[in-house]
Design a protein around this motif. Structure first.
Motif, mmCIF file in Angstrom:
data_model
loop_
_atom_site.group_PDB
_atom_site.id
_atom_site.type_symbol
_atom_site.label_atom_id
_atom_site.label_comp_id
_atom_site.label_asym_id
_atom_site.label_seq_id
_atom_site.Cartn_x
_atom_site.Cartn_y
_atom_site.Cartn_z
ATOM 1 N N GLU A 1 72.996 51.260 44.211
ATOM 2 C CA GLU A 1 73.928 50.496 43.383
ATOM 3 C C GLU A 1 73.477 49.026 43.314
ATOM 4 O O GLU A 1 73.534 48.391 42.250
ATOM 5 C CB GLU A 1 75.330 50.581 44.020
ATOM 6 N N SER A 2 72.991 48.525 44.433
ATOM 7 C CA SER A 2 72.529 47.129 44.468
ATOM 8 C C SER A 2 71.319 46.947 43.550
ATOM 9 O O SER A 2 71.194 45.933 42.858
ATOM 10 C CB SER A 2 72.147 46.727 45.896
ATOM 11 N N MET A 3 70.428 47.950 43.527
ATOM 12 C CA MET A 3 69.258 47.846 42.642
ATOM 13 C C MET A 3 69.704 47.809 41.179
ATOM 14 O O MET A 3 69.165 47.047 40.367
ATOM 15 C CB MET A 3 68.307 49.032 42.880
ATOM 16 N N GLU A 4 70.698 48.633 40.876
ATOM 17 C CA GLU A 4 71.201 48.654 39.492
ATOM 18 C C GLU A 4 71.772 47.280 39.131
ATOM 19 O O GLU A 4 71.508 46.741 38.058
ATOM 20 C CB GLU A 4 72.278 49.731 39.379
ATOM 21 N N THR A 5 72.528 46.702 40.059
ATOM 22 C CA THR A 5 73.096 45.364 39.819
ATOM 23 C C THR A 5 71.972 44.353 39.609
ATOM 24 O O THR A 5 72.001 43.557 38.671
ATOM 25 C CB THR A 5 73.962 44.939 41.028
ATOM 26 N N ILE A 6 70.983 44.414 40.493
ATOM 27 C CA ILE A 6 69.877 43.425 40.431
ATOM 28 C C ILE A 6 69.173 43.489 39.076
ATOM 29 O O ILE A 6 68.928 42.467 38.441
ATOM 30 C CB ILE A 6 68.880 43.680 41.589
ATOM 31 N N TYR A 7 68.885 44.711 38.630
ATOM 32 C CA TYR A 7 68.166 44.840 37.346
ATOM 33 C C TYR A 7 69.063 44.484 36.152
ATOM 34 O O TYR A 7 68.576 44.171 35.078
ATOM 35 C CB TYR A 7 67.625 46.267 37.178
ATOM 36 N N SER A 8 70.398 44.573 36.349
ATOM 37 C CA SER A 8 71.288 44.361 35.192
ATOM 38 C C SER A 8 71.568 42.881 34.914
ATOM 39 O O SER A 8 71.993 42.527 33.824
ATOM 40 C CB SER A 8 72.620 45.086 35.423
ATOM 41 N N VAL A 9 71.345 42.006 35.910
ATOM 42 C CA VAL A 9 71.704 40.599 35.715
ATOM 43 C C VAL A 9 70.700 39.925 34.782
ATOM 44 O O VAL A 9 69.503 39.912 35.046
ATOM 45 C CB VAL A 9 71.744 39.848 37.073
ATOM 46 N N LYS A 10 71.206 39.413 33.664
ATOM 47 C CA LYS A 10 70.340 38.666 32.730
ATOM 48 C C LYS A 10 70.976 37.292 32.550
ATOM 49 O O LYS A 10 71.896 37.121 31.757
ATOM 50 C CB LYS A 10 70.244 39.376 31.354
ATOM 51 N N HIS A 11 70.523 36.347 33.319
ATOM 52 C CA HIS A 11 71.144 35.035 33.370
ATOM 53 C C HIS A 11 70.232 34.043 32.656
ATOM 54 O O HIS A 11 69.078 33.894 33.042
ATOM 55 C CB HIS A 11 71.329 34.697 34.847
ATOM 56 N N LYS A 12 70.739 33.383 31.621
ATOM 57 C CA LYS A 12 69.911 32.512 30.767
ATOM 58 C C LYS A 12 68.654 33.308 30.338
ATOM 59 O O LYS A 12 68.788 34.415 29.860
ATOM 60 C CB LYS A 12 69.564 31.211 31.481
ATOM 61 N N ASN A 13 67.460 32.765 30.564
ATOM 62 C CA ASN A 13 66.255 33.529 30.204
ATOM 63 C C ASN A 13 65.770 34.394 31.363
ATOM 64 O O ASN A 13 64.665 34.931 31.321
ATOM 65 C CB ASN A 13 65.129 32.562 29.816
ATOM 66 N N GLY A 14 66.557 34.496 32.405
ATOM 67 C CA GLY A 14 66.067 35.132 33.626
ATOM 68 C C GLY A 14 66.235 36.644 33.644
ATOM 69 O O GLY A 14 67.063 37.208 32.928
ATOM 70 N N SER A 15 65.436 37.283 34.462
ATOM 71 C CA SER A 15 65.618 38.713 34.755
ATOM 72 C C SER A 15 64.764 39.048 35.970
ATOM 73 O O SER A 15 63.747 38.393 36.216
ATOM 74 C CB SER A 15 65.180 39.586 33.572
#
Ligand code: SAM
Length: 477
Positions: free
Chosen positions: A161-175
């Motif tokens: 679940e944590s991996m899914e969260t990590i990959y889902s965060v798209k903050h500004k131009n970040g990923s």
């Protein structure tokens, strides 16, 4: 070269045969007897110059060599191999500590179950998203997820679940484009789940290969099972994970023993699975809550550390070598020349430490030695003549395991990793760098882009660099 002992079988799936104690003792003895034998050392160096690697015995001889001229040749050879396989690129990453709950009794780690002094903490998914946003704001694209072993607090479902969260965060131009995972040895079916969740490299340090010492250092918990731990990479590969990263924690056991066994582990993975380790880590024991590295007796000097890195580079030319912020700036600077290809930057080793720095380091796993920000590290790398890279392309293009090794061994990475490094550096410079870092970084990109050998690639990369300046992201070869 001296024959191996009969008990050593790199193809075997049994830890006692691919990490044969008898073979290690014999190799150490042979290397010790020959450490002043200039012609034998020269013969090994000649073999090493073919850049196809050398055996654990031969590497042991180089490590033990006490001849000044030969030692200089060893360092030159390591640098040459590093330059030819990896160029001047250095890939950057950061660790992300999810939870310090742990049921193991590792005597060198403050997360051990008996430690009642440290606050136990496990990040919620919302906290993980905030940590990831903070890491993205620094410029990171690649993480190493770290967690203690705890069937109730940190089951595999929590990691997934944590991996899914990590990959889902798209903050500004970040990923975050690659999440490597460093969690305890587990089953083939759980490794399959990690594979399906998009794991980058599965990292697991052996700590020590010396069985008796291992038992003493791991008196309780699932990790105390030496065979289960030592055979974990075979299960990870059976579960479909192509990229595995091995390592020992230097300082626990005598370094010669662990160096030799580490290379035997690499030989085993190549012999039994057809693919050697994607990375080799060389952590050194650090002070932590209740942990005094001096009480472990086997600490190594900076000189030995540098020689270990050089000899690993020569023995396993295709593997990435990782050095973390356990090392000081000076120590990192020295080994960057000798074969290191990945370093962490701006790291926090406490749970939740990126969003809310922990002033007392209460939940930290160990004290970091290099406290600089990521931008300071990037700036420093550029000034030292390296290309800081945030590339994650190989893994996302399916170039893992044997496909990555083939690319690396063929020397084609100059048409691939080099342009990807320049493009991800450009993204970093525009989105996150301080003005001075941006200025020197842009100059570096200008001077390096012309050295892409393939003309088609060179022209394409030129266009993409322009598009990055206009706001587009995530190009890759
Ligand atoms: N829980 C996982 C396991 O059991 O293998 C590993 C996660 S742990 C957070 C990552 C690594 O940190 C360990 O494998 C160990 O090598 C290293 N480590 C533990 N204590 C350390 C210390 N005091 N100094 C430096 N490194 C340490």
């Amino acid at each position: 070269m001296e024959a191996m002992t009969a008990s050593y079988n790199p193809k075997s799936l049994a830890a006692c045969e691919f990490i044969s104690h008898e073979e290690i003792i014999d190799s150490l003895d042979w290397a010790d007897r020959n450490k002043n034998n200039a012609s034998l050392i020269d013969e090994v160096l000649r073999k090493a110059s073919e850049k196809k690697g050398i055996s654990h015995r031969e590497a042991m001889l180089l490590l033990d060599s006490s001849l000044a001229e030969q030692n200089e040749a060893i360092f030159r050879m390591a640098k040459r191999i590093k330059d030819e396989f990896y160029g001047t690129r250095i890939v950057l990453f950061a660790p992300l500590y999810l939870s310090n709950h742990c049921v193991n009794g590792c005597t060198y780690c403050p997360y051990h179950m008996q430690n009642k002094r440290i606050p136990r903490k496990k990040l919620t998914q919302e906290e993980i998203a905030r940590e990831v946003a903070a890491l993205q704001d620094m410029g990171h694209k690649r993480l190493a997820i770290e967690a203690g072993e705890h069937p109730v607090h940190n089951p595999i479902s929590y990691i997934l679940e944590s991996m899914e969260t990590i990959y889902s965060v798209k903050h500004k131009n970040g990923s975050i484009r690659r999440a490597n995972v460093n969690i305890a040895a587990t089953t083939v079916s759980e490794y399959k789940m990690l594979k399906d969740a998009g794991i980058g490299t599965y990292l697991l340090f052996q700590e020590t290969y010396h069985k008796e010492s291992y038992k003493r250092l791991h008196p309780s918990g699932p990790k105390s099972n030496y065979e289960w731990h030592t055979e974990a990479m075979d299960r990870a590969m059976d579960g479909g994970i192509d990229d595995v990263g091995i390592g020992v924690l230097f300082g626990l056991e005598r370094y010669r023993y662990d160096f030799c066994a580490l290379l035997m582990h690499a030989e085993h993975l190549e012999a039994a699975k057809g693919v050697g380790p994607h990375t080799i880590s060389v952590p050194r024991l650090r002070a932590a809550d209740g942990i005094d590295p001096d009480s472990f007796d086997n600490g190594i000097s900076d000189d030995i550390f540098a020689k270990i890195v050089a000899c690993i580079r020569i023995a396993v030319p295709y593997t990435g070598i990782i050095v973390s912020t356990r090392e000081s700036q000076a120590s990192r600077q020295r080994v960057l020349q000798l074969g290191v290809s990945q370093i962490s930057g701006g790291s926090r080793t406490s749970v939740g430490g990126y969003e809310l720095p922990d002033p007392d380091n209460d939940t930290a796993q160990f004290e970091v030695n290099d406290l600089r920000t990521l931008d300071e590290v990037v700036n420093w790398l550029i000034k030292l003549g390296h290309i800081p890279s945030f590339c994650t392309a190989c893994y996302r293009a399916g170039r893992t395991g044997d496909r990555f090794m083939a690319l690396c061994k063929s020397g084609q990475i100059q048409n691939c990793c080099h342009p990807n490094a320049l493009m991800t550096l450009e993204e970093y410079l525009i989105d996150y760098a301080r003005p001075e870092t941006r200025e020197i970084g842009e100059k570096l990109i200008q001077s390096e882009r012309g050295s892409i050998p393939n003309e088609k690639v060179r022209l394409k990369v030129g266009d993409w660099l322009d598009e990055i300046k206009e706001g587009r992201r995530d190009f890759r070869i």
